[in-house]
Design a protein around this motif. Structure first.
Motif, PDB file in Angstrom:
ATOM      1  N   ALA B 289      63.385  50.750  32.162  1.00 14.12           N
ATOM      2  CA  ALA B 289      62.288  51.687  31.944  1.00 14.12           C
ATOM      3  C   ALA B 289      61.162  50.969  31.235  1.00 14.12           C
ATOM      4  O   ALA B 289      61.372  49.982  30.548  1.00 14.12           O
ATOM      5  N   GLU B 464      60.467  54.809  37.251  1.00 13.41           N
ATOM      6  CA  GLU B 464      59.395  55.287  36.378  1.00 13.41           C
ATOM      7  C   GLU B 464      59.658  56.700  35.882  1.00 13.41           C
ATOM      8  O   GLU B 464      59.124  57.106  34.863  1.00 13.41           O
ATOM      9  N   LEU B 466      61.709  59.107  33.933  1.00  4.28           N
ATOM     10  CA  LEU B 466      62.763  58.991  32.916  1.00  4.28           C
ATOM     11  C   LEU B 466      63.918  59.944  33.190  1.00  4.28           C
ATOM     12  O   LEU B 466      65.069  59.634  32.913  1.00  4.28           O
ATOM     13  N   LEU B 469      66.140  58.157  35.600  1.00  3.39           N
ATOM     14  CA  LEU B 469      66.824  57.034  34.945  1.00  3.39           C
ATOM     15  C   LEU B 469      67.983  57.553  34.095  1.00  3.39           C
ATOM     16  O   LEU B 469      69.080  57.007  34.111  1.00  3.39           O
TER      17      LEU B 469
END
Lengths: 322, 514
Positions: B289, B464, B466, B469
């Motif tokens: 990230a 990109e 979050l 992720l």
């Protein structure tokens, strides 16, 4: 003196090339790599010759021309400028408006131009424009009385001085005026120029047309002055020499005056070497291309930004769709 | 009419396709203030300022300058209202001097005299304390000098409102300090400044007010003096969104790729990778990230052998023979000859990953053309593989001979990911593989990554979003300005935690003044 005769011949031929290379430089400064230059010069020249032949008919032959000798020079020049400009317009229309590839368009223009000019010249009587050659050759009267000095500097027709003037003016416009600044910006970085409110399309069209018009004069000078009014089917070869010369001048028209004389010298040397074979002559004629390659290698190695071609030379520019 | 307001946006919306880049944004900029705009990638900061600068035109809403409604359709219009923008990517002509660039395109009457321009440029630079030689050529300049030229260019045109899009991203800490001093001086001179930045410390030290953006919307504008880092991060990140991406427990986890202290400088001499160390493990997805441009691309390319590194090691543990190989300074060909099965899905699909004008078969063949001894191309195997990919990954294409350029973004990505997976990698790297894809296509990519993880591949996923992720990865490495600011467990980490790491800018590696 043989040296003076040689130099005069070199300068004469060099100035033919100077027109071509100055014209191509003007075009290339906008980012247009015009490989159609040989064709452009052919067409420009043919236009000039035909205009001269028509003028010959209009004023009723040689005698009429004598009386209007000024027009006998001016009319072919204007016709050549117009013919070259039209070729430039076609090139720009294809590359700017229709987004065609510059290299392909240029090569097609060369083929087209050679064909058109052959056709045009075949359709007029050669003697009619040959009659105009003496006006192109006319030099200042006092040159003969000044000995070798006069011969070296004043024995030329008007085109030699015109080509030097064009080179100097071009250099001034490019480097000292706003128009020149904008033109160079367009050739270096069209996106930046566009963002700064400069019309890339306008500058590319105009510079290409003006450049082609000027280049055409080289061919006209070659036929009417250098060859004394005899058409030879080698104008396209001269065009290629001019394309090479632009590289040799590193895109600087004033430096081009010197470079073109060097090129001219190499080209005419063979005539002044006693007992040279036909093959030997061709070797000499090859030299200009050889030094162009050498110059290209040297400038690439030195990588000095000022001596490089315009950064976006040969690249199309389309504003991104928003 | 309020005379202290320099610029006001009312209810501004901008759509690209059916996606909102900005939705009902209200923003005010006072005279003589520095307004920082803070937000994640894709939060609509840049599209908003682009509308002020005339690059985009808003679909809805109104812009007021000095209390009067204005229509700005081009950068030229913006200049008319004394608005100037300094873009992240400089628009300068390399072989021109500073002055020549500054005066480019200005229509003034009278004779053009360079000396006059030089003088006016010198005046501006003196007034605000820039250091700039008007005669210096751009190609001889440092990045910071180029930026100075851009700022002076805008001031030369008489701008009162300056917009700077991430001006500090390319500068050294010393240069940043200098820039900030100049910006403060300009503010004191009555200019209004909008600055986009990701770096929290800069926001806090420079700005008078902060506007926070999230997902195209303006969340709030607060006085910098009355807020703090945590509050801003919270506003910037927002609530966690549940995505329901399937995540299995990692099995047979083993070290596969050990990166030790790699450092690299780019061609401008700026450090892009600063002492990065991490381990990618087999059977695990390692998320990366960070704000875009923090060094993610360079990191992956360095591993793939496409980007030089100045220092450090990249050690690969070969699962077949338990040997260790240092991949540093090796070309992609040498890496594959070592038996390292590395697959890389680059960010730039059609630039680096695939050839747009070639069909699926030929693109698949790009990875296998070296096989076989015949002097003629073997198209049979690649053709079979292409058909397999089309069927398995549900690639929507008229046939296997359609140029990939004509496929949709999602299908292009499937071709690329499919080809890379079919090489049976032991390390799989993907940079923003779902960028520009719709929800369904994104999920099919996530599933492909998950399948690789189950097969015992070490997956490195640069993302990109979050939320994605946090749900997809096992561990997340956060990088900021080329440094690793933290490696967290994706199962327990929060968005705020990662957000803080993303904006944590270690002021100077080595010579920090703490």
């Amino acid at each position: 003196m043989a040296v003076i005769t040689f130099l005069v011949s070199a300068i004469k031929f060099g100035m033919v090339l100077l027109f071509g290379s100055t014209g191509e430089t003007i075009t290339e400064k906008s980012g247009h790599l015009n490989l159609g230059l040989p064709g452009v010069m052919c067409v420009g020249t043919a236009c000039g010759c035909i205009a001269e032949a028509m003028f010959f008919d209009m004023v009723g032959g040689r005698r009429g021309m004598e009386q209007l000798s000024f027009l006998a020079v001016l009319i072919p020049i204007l016709a050549t400028l117009a013919g070259g400009a039209i070729m430039g317009l076609i090139f720009s229309f294809f590359t700017v408006t229709l987004h065609a590839n510059q290299n392909v368009t240029g090569l097609a223009m060369t083929t087209l131009g050679v064909g058109i000019s052959d056709f045009m010249i075949a359709s007029v009587d050669g003697y009619k424009f040959t009659a105009g050659a003496k006006f192109f050759n006319a030099h200042l009267p006092f040159a003969d009385s000044m000995g070798q000095f006069g011969k070296l500097f004043f024995s030329y027709g008007i085109m030699v001085y015109l080509s030097i003037a064009v080179a100097i003016v071009t250099s001034f416009v490019l480097n000292k005026t706003k128009v020149g600044l904008h033109l160079r910006a367009v050739g270096e970085n069209p996106a930046t120029a566009d963002a700064a409110g400069i019309s890339v399309t306008k500058y590319r069209y105009l510079s290409t047309c003006i450049g082609c018009a000027v280049a055409g004069l080289g061919g006209l000078m070659f036929v009417m002055d250098y060859l004394n009014g005899n058409w030879e089917y080698v104008i396209d070869a001269i065009g290629w020499l001019c394309v090479a010369l632009v590289i040799f001048t590193t895109w600087k028209p004033v430096f081009g005056i010197f470079c073109s004389i060097v090129f001219g010298a190499f080209y005419v040397t063979a005539e002044y070497v006693p007992g040279i074979s036909l093959a030997g002559k061709e070797i000499f004629k090859m030299l200009p291309y050889l030094i162009t390659i050498v110059v290209l290698v040297i400038t690439s190695i030195k990588n000095k930004k000022e001596n490089q071609p315009p950064a976006s030379l040969g690249l199309p520019y389309f504003r991104e769709e928003r | 009419m309020n005379t202290t307001v320099a610029l006001e946006l009312k209810n501004i919306s901008k759509r690209f396709g059916d996606k909102y880049a900005n939705k009902n944004v209200d923003l005010t900029l006072n005279k003589g203030e520095i307004l920082a705009i803070l937000g994640e990638n894709g939060s609509g900061k840049t599209s908003m300022v682009n509308m002020i600068a005339g690059i985009y035109y808003p679909d809805e809403g109104e812009i007021f300058v000095d209390g009067k409604p204005v229509v700005i359709t081009s950068p030229k219009d913006a200049f008319k209202y004394k608005i100037g923008m300094i873009h992240q990517h400089f628009k300068l002509v390399d072989v021109f001097s500073a002055s020549e660039n500054i005066v480019l395109g200005i229509k003034e009457k009278g004779r053009f005299k360079m000396a006059q321009v030089d003088r006016k440029v010198a005046e501006i630079t003196q007034r605000y304390g820039f250091q700039l030689d008007p005669k210096k050529k751009i190609h001889e300049m440092s990045v910071s000098e180029k930026q100075t030229v851009e700022i002076v260019k805008v001031l030369y045109r008489g701008a009162d409102i300056l917009i700077l899009d991430e001006p500090t991203a390319v500068l050294t800490p010393q240069e940043i300090e200098k820039l900030f001093d100049i910006l403060r001086r300009m503010r004191d001179d009555g200019k209004s400044i909008i600055i986009i930045t990701h770096k929290m410390n800069e926001v806090l030290s420079l700005s008078d007010r902060v506007a926070v953006m999230r997902r195209g919307e303006h969340i709030a504008t607060v006085e910098t003096a009355q807020t703090n880092e945590n509050e801003l991060t919270e506003m910037m990140m927002g609530e966690k969104v549940e995505l329901n991406i399937e995540r299995t427990e990692p099995k047979n986890v083993k070290d596969r790729l050990v990166v030790e202290n790699i450092c690299s400088k780019n061609s401008d001499g700026i450090t892009v990778l600063d002492n990065i160390s991490f381990t990618a493990r087999a059977g695990e997805i390692l998320g990366v990230a960070g704000i875009a441009g923090s060094g993610q691309r360079e990191l992956l390319e360095a591993i793939a052998g496409l980007y030089h590194i100045d220092d450090g090691k990249i050690v690969y543990h070969n699962p077949e023979n338990d040997e260790e190989e240092n991949l540093r300074d090796k070309t992609p060909l040498q890496i594959s000859q070592l038996g390292v099965r590395l697959s890389f899905v680059p960010e730039d699909r059609l630039g680096m990953g695939l050839v747009g004008n070639m069909d699926i078969v030929d693109n698949v063949m790009l990875r296998s053309y070296k096989r076989g001894k015949s002097m003629f191309l073997d198209r049979k195997n690649p053709h079979d593989l292409a058909m397999e990919l089309i069927e398995e990954l549900h690639i929507l294409t008229p046939d296997e001979h359609t140029p990939v350029r004509r496929l949709s973004g999602g299908n292009i990505q499937k071709v690329l990911v499919g080809r890379e997976i079919s090489a049976a990698p032991s390390v799989f790297m993907a940079a923003y593989p779902v960028r520009g894809l719709d929800v369904n296509a994104s999920y099919s990519i996530y599933n492909l990554l998950n399948r690789q993880k189950e097969l015992g591949v070490a997956v490195i996923f640069v993302g990109e979003d979050l939320d994605v992720l946090l749900e997809l990865c096992d561990r997340i490495m956060v990088i900021a300005s080329g440094q690793v600011t933290g490696i967290v467990d994706a199962r327990s980490a929060t968005k705020e935690e990662i957000g803080l790491l993303m904006t944590a800018h270690n002021t100077q590696g080595g010579s920090s003044n703490e």
